[in-house]
Motif scaffolding. Structure first.
Motif, mmCIF file in Angstrom:
data_model
loop_
_atom_site.group_PDB
_atom_site.id
_atom_site.type_symbol
_atom_site.label_atom_id
_atom_site.label_comp_id
_atom_site.label_asym_id
_atom_site.label_seq_id
_atom_site.Cartn_x
_atom_site.Cartn_y
_atom_site.Cartn_z
ATOM 1 N N PRO A 1 35.200 36.219 24.439
ATOM 2 C CA PRO A 1 36.662 36.386 24.523
ATOM 3 C C PRO A 1 37.140 37.684 23.876
ATOM 4 C CG PRO A 1 36.117 34.612 23.007
ATOM 5 C CD PRO A 1 34.848 35.026 23.662
ATOM 6 N N GLY A 2 36.453 38.123 22.804
ATOM 7 C CA GLY A 2 36.849 39.364 22.129
ATOM 8 C C GLY A 2 36.590 40.578 22.998
ATOM 9 N N LEU A 3 35.440 40.567 23.674
ATOM 10 C CA LEU A 3 35.077 41.684 24.550
ATOM 11 C C LEU A 3 36.075 41.788 25.703
ATOM 12 C CD1 LEU A 3 33.041 43.884 25.415
ATOM 13 C CD2 LEU A 3 31.832 42.123 26.709
ATOM 14 N N PHE A 4 36.421 40.642 26.252
ATOM 15 C CA PHE A 4 37.378 40.635 27.361
ATOM 16 C C PHE A 4 38.708 41.236 26.917
ATOM 17 C CE2 PHE A 4 40.882 38.834 29.712
ATOM 18 C CZ PHE A 4 40.475 38.919 31.027
ATOM 19 N N ALA A 5 39.190 40.804 25.749
ATOM 20 C CA ALA A 5 40.474 41.326 25.240
ATOM 21 C C ALA A 5 40.378 42.837 25.040
ATOM 22 C CB ALA A 5 40.829 40.632 23.929
ATOM 23 N N ALA A 6 39.240 43.305 24.551
ATOM 24 C CA ALA A 6 39.076 44.746 24.333
ATOM 25 C C ALA A 6 39.118 45.499 25.662
ATOM 26 C CB ALA A 6 37.754 45.015 23.621
ATOM 27 N N VAL B 1 40.815 28.597 34.128
ATOM 28 C CA VAL B 1 41.497 28.091 35.325
ATOM 29 C C VAL B 1 40.883 28.720 36.577
ATOM 30 C CG1 VAL B 1 43.674 28.297 36.624
ATOM 31 C CG2 VAL B 1 43.695 27.443 34.295
ATOM 32 N N LEU B 2 40.613 30.025 36.505
ATOM 33 C CA LEU B 2 40.056 30.706 37.681
ATOM 34 C C LEU B 2 38.660 30.166 38.014
ATOM 35 C CD1 LEU B 2 41.243 34.295 36.768
ATOM 36 C CD2 LEU B 2 42.090 32.887 38.646
ATOM 37 N N MET B 3 37.873 29.929 36.981
ATOM 38 C CA MET B 3 36.530 29.404 37.228
ATOM 39 C C MET B 3 36.610 27.977 37.771
ATOM 40 S SD MET B 3 34.773 31.176 33.937
ATOM 41 C CE MET B 3 33.222 30.351 33.890
ATOM 42 N N ARG B 4 37.598 27.236 37.288
ATOM 43 C CA ARG B 4 37.744 25.870 37.796
ATOM 44 C C ARG B 4 38.280 25.857 39.225
ATOM 45 N NH1 ARG B 4 39.734 23.677 31.895
ATOM 46 N NH2 ARG B 4 37.634 23.130 31.203
ATOM 47 N N MET B 5 38.945 26.951 39.609
ATOM 48 C CA MET B 5 39.371 27.064 41.013
ATOM 49 C C MET B 5 38.189 27.444 41.898
ATOM 50 S SD MET B 5 43.047 28.976 40.636
ATOM 51 C CE MET B 5 43.465 29.033 42.370
ATOM 52 N N GLY B 6 37.087 27.837 41.292
ATOM 53 C CA GLY B 6 35.896 28.149 42.080
ATOM 54 C C GLY B 6 35.422 29.586 41.965
ATOM 55 N N ALA B 7 36.093 30.398 41.133
ATOM 56 C CA ALA B 7 35.672 31.794 40.991
ATOM 57 C C ALA B 7 34.380 31.864 40.178
ATOM 58 C CB ALA B 7 36.759 32.595 40.290
ATOM 59 N N ASP B 8 33.480 32.776 40.564
ATOM 60 C CA ASP B 8 32.299 32.979 39.719
ATOM 61 C C ASP B 8 32.754 33.745 38.475
ATOM 62 O OD1 ASP B 8 31.724 36.008 40.111
ATOM 63 O OD2 ASP B 8 31.978 35.237 42.143
ATOM 64 N N PRO B 9 31.958 33.738 37.406
ATOM 65 C CA PRO B 9 32.434 34.332 36.146
ATOM 66 C C PRO B 9 32.891 35.797 36.278
ATOM 67 C CG PRO B 9 30.470 33.048 35.734
ATOM 68 C CD PRO B 9 30.666 33.052 37.219
ATOM 69 N N ALA B 10 32.168 36.598 37.074
ATOM 70 C CA ALA B 10 32.546 38.013 37.201
ATOM 71 C C ALA B 10 33.894 38.152 37.910
ATOM 72 C CB ALA B 10 31.468 38.771 37.966
ATOM 73 N N ASP C 1 36.693 37.095 35.628
ATOM 74 C CA ASP C 1 37.028 38.143 34.663
ATOM 75 C C ASP C 1 37.876 39.236 35.305
ATOM 76 O OD1 ASP C 1 35.613 36.762 32.831
ATOM 77 O OD2 ASP C 1 34.211 38.370 32.324
ATOM 78 N N ASP C 2 37.467 39.659 36.514
ATOM 79 C CA ASP C 2 38.211 40.706 37.240
ATOM 80 C C ASP C 2 39.657 40.284 37.471
ATOM 81 O OD1 ASP C 2 36.288 42.536 37.535
ATOM 82 O OD2 ASP C 2 36.138 42.414 39.738
ATOM 83 N N VAL C 3 39.792 39.083 38.027
ATOM 84 C CA VAL C 3 41.135 38.608 38.384
ATOM 85 C C VAL C 3 41.966 38.391 37.120
ATOM 86 C CG1 VAL C 3 42.446 36.778 39.529
ATOM 87 C CG2 VAL C 3 40.302 37.576 40.523
ATOM 88 N N ALA C 4 41.335 37.849 36.080
ATOM 89 C CA ALA C 4 42.071 37.610 34.830
ATOM 90 C C ALA C 4 42.541 38.935 34.222
ATOM 91 C CB ALA C 4 41.201 36.845 33.843
ATOM 92 N N GLN C 5 41.691 39.950 34.281
ATOM 93 C CA GLN C 5 42.115 41.271 33.755
ATOM 94 C C GLN C 5 43.316 41.790 34.543
ATOM 95 O OE1 GLN C 5 39.391 44.454 33.166
ATOM 96 N NE2 GLN C 5 37.929 43.235 32.007
ATOM 97 N N ASP C 6 43.205 41.701 35.883
ATOM 98 C CA ASP C 6 44.335 42.158 36.718
ATOM 99 C C ASP C 6 45.600 41.366 36.381
ATOM 100 O OD1 ASP C 6 42.677 43.943 37.935
ATOM 101 O OD2 ASP C 6 42.402 42.787 39.778
ATOM 102 N N ALA D 1 47.609 34.605 37.569
ATOM 103 C CA ALA D 1 46.177 34.731 37.875
ATOM 104 C C ALA D 1 45.803 33.871 39.082
ATOM 105 C CB ALA D 1 45.366 34.315 36.645
ATOM 106 N N ALA D 2 46.334 32.649 39.121
ATOM 107 C CA ALA D 2 46.000 31.747 40.238
ATOM 108 C C ALA D 2 46.465 32.358 41.557
ATOM 109 C CB ALA D 2 46.661 30.390 40.014
ATOM 110 N N ARG D 3 47.667 32.925 41.550
ATOM 111 C CA ARG D 3 48.183 33.530 42.790
ATOM 112 C C ARG D 3 47.328 34.726 43.199
ATOM 113 N NH1 ARG D 3 53.637 32.001 40.812
ATOM 114 N NH2 ARG D 3 54.267 30.328 42.234
ATOM 115 N N GLN D 4 46.913 35.527 42.216
ATOM 116 C CA GLN D 4 46.098 36.702 42.541
ATOM 117 C C GLN D 4 44.729 36.270 43.080
ATOM 118 O OE1 GLN D 4 46.117 39.461 39.253
ATOM 119 N NE2 GLN D 4 48.199 40.137 39.704
ATOM 120 N N TYR D 5 44.175 35.195 42.503
ATOM 121 C CA TYR D 5 42.875 34.731 42.985
ATOM 122 C C TYR D 5 42.992 34.216 44.422
ATOM 123 C CZ TYR D 5 38.653 31.987 43.514
ATOM 124 O OH TYR D 5 37.472 31.476 44.000
ATOM 125 N N LEU D 6 44.087 33.501 44.703
ATOM 126 C CA LEU D 6 44.260 32.982 46.068
ATOM 127 C C LEU D 6 44.419 34.125 47.064
ATOM 128 C CD1 LEU D 6 46.575 29.943 45.306
ATOM 129 C CD2 LEU D 6 44.195 29.888 46.072
#
Lengths: 126, 183
Positions: A23-28, B40-49, B52-57, B83-88
């Motif tokens: 989680p820290g890396l992501f925030a960074a 939430v994104l992973m539970r919607m079915g997104a793979d971890p990468a 992460d991408d969608v959550a950052q956006d 995030a959910a809307r962006q993933y969809l």
């Protein structure tokens, strides 16, 4: 277990995020993206300031302002001082300035440069 | 403001600072809530990468639109919805794939084993998983989920109902109930 109880249980389970190792890396990473965005804005504003300055300089050259100033400077200095005091006495009538079109261009360019500098400083602050 | 002071602030205070352009305050919000949003994104079915991408956006979008956050709801809920809307949207751009059958859906035999929510969700068909996660994980109402998914309200309700039924079997009774049953 009733539907209501099951839904409440499900909501509780959803409220617990899965265990993530970084989680820290992501925030960074997000913070770095935000910083990049601001750096880009600063560069953009700085570039806008430079363009404004170049426009101002080119206007000054193309209007022959510098050469005219050179011609005027030495012999007419007392005359300029006299004109200035008359102008002040007349209450600052700007519309009567010589070459007012050029003056407006130069003022606009200077204003653009000033705005660029202020915006850059502000983005540094925040 | 130093780091400790920022960490001691409430989400609403941090959001107010972020509205004034304080990126450090927003960074603290990201630190606090990124796991929930990615979850939430992973539970919607997104793979971890992808999650992460969608959550950052989503967090970047949230920062640019932070003035729209009025504090009526919780900050993490607001970002989860973004995030959910962006993933969809991303899912819609993806080439359609045939939806796999529910994984390991074995009915009664599985009811005894209490499963982790993530494992249980992973066994649902994609549409059911998304509908259930939107409504229970991201705080969408059925109508909002229907509008976001561009599906009729009745269809969303059916997906949620079927998803809940499957989850109920897969998750089994809560631990306390099971203990009572053994006594």
């Amino acid at each position: 277990m009733s539907d209501f109880e099951f839904e409440a249980r499900l909501e509780r389970m959803f409220s617990q995020p899965p265990r993530l190792t970084d989680p820290g890396l992501f925030a960074a990473q997000v913070q770095a993206r935000l910083e990049r965005g601001w750096a880009f804005r600063r560069v953009l504003l700085g570039a806008a300031g430079v363009v404004g300055g170049v426009v101002a300089a080119s206007q000054a050259f193309s209007s022959g302002l510098l050469s005219r100033l050179g011609q005027v400077q030495a012999p007419v200095k007392p005359l300029i001082a006299e004109l200035r005091s008359e102008r002040l006495a007349a209450g600052n009538d700007w519309s009567a300035l010589a070459g007012s079109g050029e003056v407006i261009w130069i003022a606009a360019a200077m204003l653009a440069v000033t705005v660029g500098i202020i915006a850059t400083r502000l983005s540094d602050t925040f | 403001m130093n780091r400790d002071a920022v960490q001691s602030l409430h989400d609403l205070e941090l959001a107010a600072l972020a509205t004034a352009g304080d990126r450090r305050a927003f960074g603290e919000l990201v630190r606090r809530h990124n796991a929930g949003v990615r979850g939430v994104l992973m539970r919607m079915g997104a793979d971890p990468a992808t999650a992460d991408d969608v959550a950052q956006d989503a967090f970047i979008t949230a920062f640019s639109r932070i003035s729209e956050f009025r504090g009526q709801g919780a900050f993490p809920g607001w970002v989860k919805r973004i995030a959910a809307r962006q993933y969809l949207k991303r899912l819609r751009r993806r080439a359609p794939e045939p939806e796999p059958e529910a994984e390991g859906w074995g009915g009664e035999g599985e009811s005894a084993a209490r499963m982790d929510l993530d494992q249980a969700l992973a066994g649902l068909p994609e549409t059911e998983r998304i509908c259930v996660t939107l409504c229970y994980g991201a705080g969408f109402s059925h109508s909002e989920a229907a509008a976001t998914l561009d599906l009729p309200l009745g269809t969303v309700k059916s997906h949620v109902k079927r998803g809940l039924d499957r989850l109920r079997v897969r998750l089994g009774p809560p631990a306390a109930d099971k203990e009572r049953a053994h006594v």
